[in-house]
Each structure stands twice: as structure tokens, then as C-alpha cells.
Design an enzyme around this catalytic site. Structure first.
Site, PDB file in Angstrom:
ATOM      1  CG  ASP A   1       3.206  -2.707  10.442  1.00 17.33           C
ATOM      2  OD1 ASP A   1       2.703  -2.002  11.343  1.00 17.33           O
ATOM      3  OD2 ASP A   1       2.644  -3.711   9.971  1.00 17.33           O
TER       4      ASP A   1
ATOM      5  CG  ASP B   1      -0.163  -5.701  15.178  1.00 17.80           C
ATOM      6  OD1 ASP B   1      -0.363  -6.736  15.830  1.00 17.80           O
ATOM      7  OD2 ASP B   1      -0.136  -4.573  15.695  1.00 17.80           O
TER       8      ASP B   1
END
Length: 260
Positions: A12, A14
């Protein structure tokens, strides 16, 4: 050792690699370490308001090397979905300019007026105006189906939690009475399948690393991929340990990977 059992990392962005415009401490060094061990990496994010070009440039500015084909955004997977499921349809967009760039790069047709659109594509729109929201409303009132890049309610921004795509979806659904037809983002199989295709690896040889139980860890559970929850984004250790969605590992940040 964990790295001996993993060939591909689904990471991922953010809250995992960066917060806003700042890289999380140790992220750059950890990613370099993974690559030095000959491991494959794909960045899998629910961001749909970026294009792959924009995301690559953001990572490069932080000293993190990434090729565009290592970046899978929800805008990328949305474009793939539309190209396969509705190749001749016209779309109206509610989102930042990166969504338009990514869909155009995939040859997705864009409507010139809301009334002619067959699909409304909703993603994060950080510069939203009333006129843009109203045009999206008109597209749906005139028959456009709704496809959302994701339905996350918040994301970790520069100065704290910020409203995400879920807020825009609610505005359109509540005013038109029309439900969303397709949600692309994590934890859906659209995203996990895209990541596994990119890595060209079976799920048991991969690891998902992310800060969201509902998006990242749930995706791993559903796809049969081991997962590591990092506490550098939107989830605390107490929440992670109490959750019914159980990650295989809980780390303070992605930097902990180097100790496994």
C-alpha cells in the site's frame, strides 16, 4: 526467515510508504533492501485521483524508485474493467485530473456532457466544486451507472484524517436514489487479481503490507495472501489486535520488515 518464503510484495502507499508528501521513516531503505534480495514489488493503492505517471513522480521525488508497471491504482483497474466490460461506453468523471489522465491512457471514451454519459466514475476529488458535483448528479439522473474506484471513508493526509471517496458516493447516491453498480478498490478481487497478475506469482508466495484492516488485510485474507498491518497510518495496535480481521503480522512500520 520471512523473506525466504516470500517472492512478491504487495505494498500500500498512503500510510504505509508515505503520509501526504513525506516518506515514512525507513520506507525508502526497506524498499531498497527488498529489491536487493531479488524480490518483486507492486504498489497497490486505492488512490484513483492519481495517474501512474503522477504516482511514479511522487515516489521518485522521495527517493523511492518505481516503474509505472509496478504501480496499480484503482484508476488503472477501473480503466481495465471498463475497457473489458463496456468498451464502447462513454464516461463522466468526478475526480481529480489524474483519473482523466489514467482513463484516457487506457483508451476509455469520455462523454462531452453529463447527459450522454453511460457511466459516472467517482474517485477522490480534492479540488471539488459545486458545479462538478452537480454535473455528476445530472449524469446519474440521466441514466449513467455509477462505478467507484473505492469506497473508503477517510485516508491519512498531511495534517490528519481526510474525507475520501465514500463521502462523494454518499452525496450522489442520496440525491439520485441510485446505488453504486461496481466498486473496484481494495479489498475486492479486482485489485488482488491485478496485483497477482503483475507479480506473476501464486498468492502463497506473496505478502500484503498496508495500514488498513478493511482494505489491505481483508484483501489478503480473501485472496489467500499473508498480510502485515503497519501502524504508521490509520490503525492503532489496540484496534489491530482486537479486530476480527487478523493480520499475520503487526509492525510499527514497513521498516520492521528488515527484522523478519
Amino acid at each position: 526467515m520471512l523473506l525466504d518464503t516470500i517472492d512478491g510484495f504487495i505494498i500500500d502507499l498512503d500510510g504505509t510508504v508515505y503520509r501526504g508528501a513525506t516518506a515514512i521513516e525507513g520506507a525508502r531503505e526497506t524498499l531498497s533492501y527488498i529489491r536487493s534480495r531479488g524480490k518483486k514489488v507492486v504498489f497497490l493503492t486505492n488512490r484513483g485521483n492519481y495517474s501512474r505517471r503522477m504516482c511514479r513522480e511522487k515516489l521518485n521525488a522521495m527517493g523511492i524508485q518505481a516503474a509505472e508497471d509496478e504501480i496499480i491504482l484503482t484508476s488503472t483497474v477501473t480503466a481495465d474493467y471498463l475497457r473489458n466490460a463496456a468498451p464502447a461506453s462513454k464516461c463522466w468523471l468526478l475526480g481529480d485530473e489524474g483519473l482523466r489522465e489514467e482513463l484516457s491512457a487506457h483508451g476509455i471514451g469520455l462523454a462531452t456532457t453529463p447527459e450522454e454519459a453511460e457511466w459516472l466514475v467517482i474517485t477522490l476529488h480534492e479540488k471539488l466544486t459545486y458545479a462538478e458535483l452537480n454535473s455528476a448528479f445530472r449524469a446519474v439522473r440521466n441514466g449513467a451507472r455509477i462505478i467507484a474506484t473505492n469506497e473508503d471513508k477517510t485516508f491519512p493526509g498531511d495534517d490528519g484524517e481526510s474525507i475520501d471517496v465514500g463521502g462523494l458516493i454518499s452525496a450522489i447516491v442520496s440525491t439520485t436514489g441510485q446505488e453504486v453498480s461496481v466498486v473496484i478498490g481494495k479489498p475486492s478481487a479486482y485489485m488482488s487479481n491485478a496485483a497477482l497478475r503483475s507479480l506473476d506469482l501464486p498468492p502463497e508466495r506473496c505478502l500484503v503490507i498496508g495500514d488498513s484492516l478493511n482494505s489491505d488485510i481483508r484483501l489478503g485474507k480473501q485472496a489467500g495472501i499473508r498480510s502485515a498491518l503497519v501502524l504508521s497510518g490509520s490503525t492503532t495496535r489496540a484496534i489491530g489486535e482486537a479486530s476480527e480481521i487478523k493480520p499475520d503480522y503487526i509492525w510499527e512500520s514497513i521498516a520492521d520488515l528488515q527484522h523478519f
